[in-house]
Design an enzyme around this catalytic site. Structure first.
Site, PDB file in Angstrom:
ATOM      1  N   HIS A 101       0.815  -1.225   0.000  1.00  0.00           N
ATOM      2  CA  HIS A 101       0.000   0.000   0.000  1.00  0.00           C
ATOM      3  C   HIS A 101       0.853   1.281   0.000  1.00  0.00           C
ATOM      4  CE1 HIS A 101      -3.651  -2.218   0.415  1.00  0.00           C
ATOM      5  NE2 HIS A 101      -3.351  -2.699   1.610  1.00  0.00           N
ATOM      6  N   ASP A 121      -2.707 -10.674  -2.488  1.00  0.00           N
ATOM      7  CA  ASP A 121      -3.271 -10.141  -1.245  1.00  0.00           C
ATOM      8  C   ASP A 121      -4.721  -9.717  -1.518  1.00  0.00           C
ATOM      9  OD1 ASP A 121      -2.101  -8.738   1.543  1.00  0.00           O
ATOM     10  OD2 ASP A 121      -3.842  -7.692   0.702  1.00  0.00           O
ATOM     11  N   HIS A 157      -6.300  -7.205  -0.544  1.00  0.00           N
ATOM     12  CA  HIS A 157      -6.416  -5.762  -0.793  1.00  0.00           C
ATOM     13  C   HIS A 157      -5.647  -5.398  -2.064  1.00  0.00           C
ATOM     14  CE1 HIS A 157      -6.812  -6.340   3.627  1.00  0.00           C
ATOM     15  NE2 HIS A 157      -7.824  -5.511   3.450  1.00  0.00           N
ATOM     16  N   ASP A 214      -4.627 -12.771   3.275  1.00  0.00           N
ATOM     17  CA  ASP A 214      -5.861 -12.285   3.894  1.00  0.00           C
ATOM     18  C   ASP A 214      -7.110 -12.511   3.034  1.00  0.00           C
ATOM     19  OD1 ASP A 214      -4.746 -10.472   2.153  1.00  0.00           O
ATOM     20  OD2 ASP A 214      -4.679  -8.801   3.572  1.00  0.00           O
TER      21      ASP A 214
HETATM   22 ZN   LIG Z   1      -4.099  -7.165   2.610  1.00  0.00          ZN
END
Ligand SMILES: [Zn+2]
Length: 306
Positions: A124, A161, A163, A244
């Site tokens: 991120h 991931d 996200h 995740d």
């Molecule tokens: Zn994540």
């Protein structure tokens, strides 16, 4: 196969109750402390240099991350991203692990696969900004190192991931030497990642919906992302390995199991073997249910060891 980690990565502290906790890395290392993983070549991660970080981050961002935080204090960067006294060293080792892993698989000491068991995670973090538990973008620092120090012309990053890796996308938005391929849940933090975000044609975003599981995940990679990565003919395959999207993860709503992480890893290894001389470097991103994270990482590393 190499395993890079460092005890300093346990010293980055987001505060009580925070999901990105030192216990995550402890759980991963415990899972890998088993006979099945006896063949892992365990190496202490070096620090990334300023020069390596400045390839993908603004100088002001690097200085902000490395500024000393006095003992007992915490510096809040946003709602969920924190600097503690141990954060700078942890972040330097996390990014340094990915750089050293790239050097190892591109060097001549017969290392083909490497996994970086590190935190804080990285995908991120943008050029200018820490966010979403991430300080430096570890996988981006690694990709930039492969381009600048090893002269590679095509580096692929596979990001599974749950996200979206908005930071990696931001950093390589106009960099056709890097292909970024991501599956992620939408809508979900950080909000980006729609298929229309294509950069210089080198960004491949493939969102999944809450409740999606094994079948759709495998179809998306097998039928779409893997063929596109193959067509790119990467000289090095990097992996943003977040776990995740597991059905037990508290931060998201996909329904993968550890066997899906074994599957995608085997596919990525096969792709690296066919197109990249076997060279694959994976670095830990998210994963917030400790048991699911441990089992998924163990499955991932198990396939990298094969
Ligand atoms: Zn994540």
């Amino acid at each position: 196969m190499r395993l890079y980690t460092h005890p300093a990565c346990l010293q980055h502290d987001n505060g009580p109750g925070h999901p990105e906790a030192p216990a995550r890395l402890a759980a991963v290392l415990r899972a890998l402390d088993h006979d099945r993983y006896a063949a892992l070549d365990r190496v202490e991660a070096p620090r990334a240099s300023r020069e390596q970080l400045l390839r993908v981050h603004a100088a002001a961002h690097v200085e902000r991350m490395l500024a000393a935080v006095p003992p007992g204090e915490m510096r809040r960067l946003d709602e969920d991203t924190v600097l503690s006294p141990g954060s700078a060293e942890a972040a330097l080792r996390a990014a340094g692990a990915a750089v050293a892993a790239v050097d190892a698989v591109l060097g001549d000491d017969h290392v083909r696969h490497a996994f970086c068991a590190v935190r804080p995670p990285g995908h991120h973090a943008t050029r200018e900004q820490a966010m979403g538990f991430c300080l430096f973008n570890n996988v981006a620092v690694a990709a930039a190192h492969a381009l600048a120090a090893h002269g590679l012309k095509r580096v692929a990053i596979a990001d599974f991931d749950v996200h979206h890796g908005n930071g990696t996308q931001d950093i390589f938005w106009r960099e056709p030497r890097v292909l970024f391929a991501s599956s992620h849940q939408m809508p979900l933090y950080p909000g980006s990642g729609s298929p229309g975000e294509r950069g210089a044609g080198n960004i491949l975003n493939r969102p999944l919906s809450a409740g999606d599981g094994s079948c759709l995940f495998r179809e998306l990679w097998e039928g779409d992302l893997l063929p596109r990565i193959r067509a790119f003919r990467p000289q090095l395959l990097l992996v943003s390995a977040g776990f995740d999207a597991h059905r037990n993860d508290p931060l998201a709503g996909l329904c993968l199991g550890s066997e899906d992480y074994a599957w995608i890893t085997a596919k990525l290894v096969e792709l690296a073997n066919q197109h990249a001389g076997g060279r694959l470097v994976s670095t830990l991103e998210g994963g917030y249910d400790l048991a699911a994270l441990a089992a998924s990482t163990a499955a991932h590393v198990g396939e990298l060891l094969e």
